[in-house]
Scaffold this motif. Structure first.
Motif, PDB file in Angstrom:
ATOM      1  N   GLY A  33     -61.065 103.746  -9.359  1.00  0.00           N
ATOM      2  CA  GLY A  33     -60.033 103.112  -8.550  1.00  0.00           C
ATOM      3  C   GLY A  33     -59.367 104.100  -7.618  1.00  0.00           C
ATOM      4  N   VAL A  34     -60.153 104.759  -6.781  1.00  0.00           N
ATOM      5  CA  VAL A  34     -59.596 105.761  -5.879  1.00  0.00           C
ATOM      6  C   VAL A  34     -59.226 105.110  -4.550  1.00  0.00           C
ATOM      7  CG1 VAL A  34     -60.781 107.690  -6.940  1.00  0.00           C
ATOM      8  CG2 VAL A  34     -61.933 106.409  -5.123  1.00  0.00           C
ATOM      9  N   LYS A  72     -66.135 105.703  -1.548  1.00  0.00           N
ATOM     10  CA  LYS A  72     -65.410 104.708  -2.350  1.00  0.00           C
ATOM     11  C   LYS A  72     -63.957 104.602  -1.889  1.00  0.00           C
ATOM     12  CE  LYS A  72     -64.982 101.975  -6.015  1.00  0.00           C
ATOM     13  NZ  LYS A  72     -65.693 100.685  -6.130  1.00  0.00           N
ATOM     14  N   ALA A  73     -63.313 105.747  -1.665  1.00  0.00           N
ATOM     15  CA  ALA A  73     -61.923 105.739  -1.228  1.00  0.00           C
ATOM     16  C   ALA A  73     -61.777 105.111   0.151  1.00  0.00           C
ATOM     17  CB  ALA A  73     -61.366 107.162  -1.217  1.00  0.00           C
ATOM     18  N   ALA A  74     -62.846 105.176   0.946  1.00  0.00           N
ATOM     19  CA  ALA A  74     -62.816 104.602   2.297  1.00  0.00           C
ATOM     20  C   ALA A  74     -63.178 103.125   2.301  1.00  0.00           C
ATOM     21  CB  ALA A  74     -63.750 105.377   3.211  1.00  0.00           C
ATOM     22  N   ILE A 322     -58.506 112.267  -1.306  1.00  0.00           N
ATOM     23  CA  ILE A 322     -58.384 110.928  -1.860  1.00  0.00           C
ATOM     24  C   ILE A 322     -57.125 110.873  -2.720  1.00  0.00           C
ATOM     25  CG2 ILE A 322     -60.896 110.622  -1.868  1.00  0.00           C
ATOM     26  CD1 ILE A 322     -60.838 110.974  -4.926  1.00  0.00           C
ATOM     27  N   SER A 323     -56.743 109.675  -3.109  1.00  0.00           N
ATOM     28  CA  SER A 323     -55.602 109.519  -4.003  1.00  0.00           C
ATOM     29  C   SER A 323     -55.934 108.474  -5.057  1.00  0.00           C
ATOM     30  CB  SER A 323     -54.343 109.103  -3.219  1.00  0.00           C
ATOM     31  OG  SER A 323     -54.547 107.847  -2.596  1.00  0.00           O
TER      32      SER A 323
END
Length: 324
Positions: A33-34, A72-74, A322-323
């Protein structure tokens, strides 16, 4: 230079792909879940289905997970098909569309895939030469990292004091003066590559008969050399964290035989045309990847035993790319 074809090898790879031998018929979705950090803002890859791949050694696996987590973060849906055995299998997956992207090395592409006998001495010129040549193969190379994971020979400190070798020229001289003192532990791929053992021995005039060369898994090489086991010298990668952890002494490539192996994203060109935001997502991350970063991340996997995926994620989070 003329480019050597590798049709038989690629045919075997394709057969392995069809039968599942390379692991390309399966993969695991990245379920992290990034969220965006300094990259991926606005979710420029939202809804894209992207598959990342890698070779089977720690550094390349970590780089594959760095790439996948950034996608994934994008906003992309990412399938993890990292950890493919051998170099050709992962590249062929990207070229054929079985995967979309990976981090590849310029020296490997120039010598092993594109068939050249000698490296381009300047790293930037070598990257441009690889980029231009591979455009004809349906592959696009994005900007390279400073990370240069080249080959080297290393020995333990006690043997370095005993034999006084500091360079590959010293090793060659020792092989001629005292053949029994030089035993090599190498991986099978290094033993067969033009930019590996055969080319190195020819360039330096090393006299090392086959009986003095042992082929083994890369991880075993480090322990054999460190413990003074069955080899005096072992094939190592210069960004490997085990070099410092095991206090190994690396021989200087004083004749500059080995090419630069700068890591760079290798993208299926059709994928990049469909999702041009891939470049903007990866460029800032690649720019941060240097030898010191690689040694730190590699040591966490190979010395501390951490999971490559978690190592990649923690680094991306620490750097703010990323966060959570």
């Amino acid at each position: 230079m003329a480019v050597r074809t590798a049709v038989p090898a690629l045919a075997l790879v394709l057969l392995a792909v069809l039968t599942g031998g390379c692991g390309l018929t399966s993969g695991s979705p990245m379920a992290d879940g990034v969220r965006p950090g300094s990259v991926g803002r606005g979710l420029p890859l939202k809804g894209a289905d992207l598959t990342v791949t890698s070779k089977s050694f720690s550094e390349n696996i970590v780089l594959g997970h760095i790439m996948g987590l950034a996608f994934k973060a994008a906003g992309a849906n990412v399938l993890d098909r990292t950890n493919i055995q051998g170099s050709i299998g992962a590249r062929e997956a990207v070229r054929s569309g079985g995967a979309d992207a990976m981090y590849e090395y310029t020296g490997t592409a120039w010598i092993t895939y594109l068939g050249h006998d000698r490296p381009v001495p300047d790293p930037a010129r070598q990257w441009r030469a690889v980029r231009d040549a591979d455009a004809r193969n349906g592959l696009t190379w994005l900007a390279p990292a400073a990370l240069d994971n080249t080959y080297a020979l290393a020995m333990n400190r006690a043997d370095a004091r005993k034999y006084g070798t500091r360079t590959l020229s010293d090793v060659a001289a020792l092989s001629r003066r005292n053949p029994r003192a030089v035993t090599l532990c190498v991986e099978s791929e290094f033993a067969a590559r033009d930019d590996g053992l055969q080319g190195m021995a020819k360039a330096y005039g090393m006299n090392v008969p086959a009986s003095r060369v042992q082929k083994m898994d890369g991880g075993i090489i480090y322990t054999q050399v460190a413990g003074g086991g069955s080899c005096t010298f072992g094939e190592v990668f210069t960004t490997d964290g085990r070099i410092a952890a095991m206090d190994l002494v690396v021989m200087d490539d004083d004749e500059d035989f080995f090419p630069s192996y700068n890591a760079a994203p290798e993208i299926n060109s059709a994928t990049l045309r469909e999702h041009p935001a891939i470049k903007d997502v990866l460029d800032p991350i690649t720019a941060r990847l240097g030898d010191d970063v690689a040694r730190e991340l590699n040591a966490r996997v190979d010395v501390e035993g951490q999971d490559p995926h978690e190592v990649a994620k923690e680094w991306l989070l620490k750097e703010g790319f990323i966060s959570r």
